[in-house]
Write a protein that holds these residues in place. Structure first.
Motif, PDB file in Angstrom:
ATOM      1  N   ALA A 150       0.830  -1.190   0.000  1.00  0.00           N
ATOM      2  CA  ALA A 150       0.000   0.000   0.000  1.00  0.00           C
ATOM      3  C   ALA A 150       0.870   1.247   0.000  1.00  0.00           C
ATOM      4  O   ALA A 150       1.874   1.325   0.713  1.00  0.00           O
ATOM      5  N   ALA A 151       0.476   2.216  -0.786  1.00  0.00           N
ATOM      6  CA  ALA A 151       1.198   3.470  -0.880  1.00  0.00           C
ATOM      7  C   ALA A 151       0.508   4.526  -0.032  1.00  0.00           C
ATOM      8  O   ALA A 151      -0.706   4.566   0.065  1.00  0.00           O
TER       9      ALA A 151
ATOM     10  N   SER B  86      -0.170   9.548  -4.384  1.00  0.00           N
ATOM     11  CA  SER B  86      -0.781   8.510  -5.192  1.00  0.00           C
ATOM     12  C   SER B  86       0.268   7.672  -5.904  1.00  0.00           C
ATOM     13  O   SER B  86       1.373   8.123  -6.205  1.00  0.00           O
ATOM     14  N   PHE B  87      -0.111   6.431  -6.185  1.00  0.00           N
ATOM     15  CA  PHE B  87       0.712   5.521  -6.971  1.00  0.00           C
ATOM     16  C   PHE B  87       0.654   5.853  -8.454  1.00  0.00           C
ATOM     17  O   PHE B  87       1.441   5.338  -9.247  1.00  0.00           O
ATOM     18  N   VAL B  88      -0.288   6.690  -8.820  1.00  0.00           N
ATOM     19  CA  VAL B  88      -0.469   7.011 -10.235  1.00  0.00           C
ATOM     20  C   VAL B  88       0.817   7.609 -10.795  1.00  0.00           C
ATOM     21  O   VAL B  88       1.413   8.499 -10.197  1.00  0.00           O
ATOM     22  N   GLY B  89       1.245   7.091 -11.928  1.00  0.00           N
ATOM     23  CA  GLY B  89       2.461   7.584 -12.541  1.00  0.00           C
ATOM     24  C   GLY B  89       3.719   6.852 -12.120  1.00  0.00           C
ATOM     25  O   GLY B  89       4.815   7.189 -12.556  1.00  0.00           O
TER      26      GLY B  89
ATOM     27  N   SER C  22      -0.295  -7.240  -9.901  1.00  0.00           N
ATOM     28  CA  SER C  22      -1.421  -6.416 -10.319  1.00  0.00           C
ATOM     29  C   SER C  22      -1.440  -5.164  -9.458  1.00  0.00           C
ATOM     30  O   SER C  22      -0.746  -5.074  -8.438  1.00  0.00           O
ATOM     31  N   ARG C  23      -2.245  -4.216  -9.887  1.00  0.00           N
ATOM     32  CA  ARG C  23      -2.325  -2.962  -9.126  1.00  0.00           C
ATOM     33  C   ARG C  23      -3.719  -2.403  -9.233  1.00  0.00           C
ATOM     34  O   ARG C  23      -4.430  -2.642 -10.207  1.00  0.00           O
ATOM     35  N   THR C  24      -4.096  -1.638  -8.212  1.00  0.00           N
ATOM     36  CA  THR C  24      -5.333  -0.886  -8.248  1.00  0.00           C
ATOM     37  C   THR C  24      -4.968   0.546  -7.888  1.00  0.00           C
ATOM     38  O   THR C  24      -4.716   0.862  -6.728  1.00  0.00           O
TER      39      THR C  24
ATOM     40  N   ASN D  23      -4.485   2.558  -4.422  1.00  0.00           N
ATOM     41  CA  ASN D  23      -3.073   2.779  -4.150  1.00  0.00           C
ATOM     42  C   ASN D  23      -2.390   1.513  -3.645  1.00  0.00           C
ATOM     43  O   ASN D  23      -1.598   1.573  -2.694  1.00  0.00           O
ATOM     44  N   THR D  24      -2.698   0.402  -4.264  1.00  0.00           N
ATOM     45  CA  THR D  24      -2.160  -0.866  -3.787  1.00  0.00           C
ATOM     46  C   THR D  24      -1.640  -1.711  -4.941  1.00  0.00           C
ATOM     47  O   THR D  24      -2.232  -1.728  -6.026  1.00  0.00           O
ATOM     48  N   VAL D  25      -0.545  -2.384  -4.674  1.00  0.00           N
ATOM     49  CA  VAL D  25       0.023  -3.336  -5.616  1.00  0.00           C
ATOM     50  C   VAL D  25      -0.018  -4.715  -4.961  1.00  0.00           C
ATOM     51  O   VAL D  25       0.221  -4.833  -3.753  1.00  0.00           O
ATOM     52  N   TYR D  26      -0.312  -5.728  -5.742  1.00  0.00           N
ATOM     53  CA  TYR D  26      -0.414  -7.082  -5.210  1.00  0.00           C
ATOM     54  C   TYR D  26       0.577  -8.012  -5.907  1.00  0.00           C
ATOM     55  O   TYR D  26       0.970  -7.790  -7.042  1.00  0.00           O
ATOM     56  N   LEU D  27       0.936  -9.052  -5.196  1.00  0.00           N
ATOM     57  CA  LEU D  27       1.672 -10.147  -5.802  1.00  0.00           C
ATOM     58  C   LEU D  27       0.989 -11.431  -5.365  1.00  0.00           C
ATOM     59  O   LEU D  27       1.068 -11.825  -4.202  1.00  0.00           O
TER      60      LEU D  27
END
Length: 120
Positions: A22-23, A27-30, A70-72, A76-80
């Protein structure tokens, strides 16, 4: 951007886990994102990455066809997602990010790591 990874644990061989990153702070955008891991006595290796638009993924050979990144961006979250885990997957897993326009190409934002142990 600050990153917080979680989801690690002890699992039997053949099992599955889902790591989350989680960020916060912005934002994680960009940002391109990636997962790395470091096994005991070994160097850290990048095992998967995902571009900021989510259009391009990459996987290291040892995890290909077993792990999914994957990411959402809205969360603001990335998954593995990891399945068919093997004892050699035992490591501390780190998430990392870099702005897509970074000229160095280096991942400069790192989470604290989450430990995954796979028993045989």
């Amino acid at each position: 951007v600050q990153l917080q990874a979680c989801g690690g644990g002890l699992v039997q061989a053949g099992g599955f886990l889902r790591l989350s990153c989680a960020a916060s702070g912005r934002s994680f955008v960009g940002f391109d994102v990636a997962w790395f891991r470091q096994a005991p006595g070994k160097e850290r290796e990048r095992i998967s990455s995902l571009t900021y638009r989510g259009s391009i993924t990459s996987y290291a050979d040892p995890v290909k066809d077993r792990f999914t990144i994957s990411r959402t961006n809205d969360k603001n979250t990335v998954y593995l997602q990891m399945r068919d885990l093997k004892p050699e997957d035992t490591a501390v897993y780190y998430c990392a990010a870099k702005h897509f326009a970074s000229t160095s190409g280096e991942y400069v934002n790192w989470g604290q790591g989450t430990e995954v142990t796979v028993s045989s």
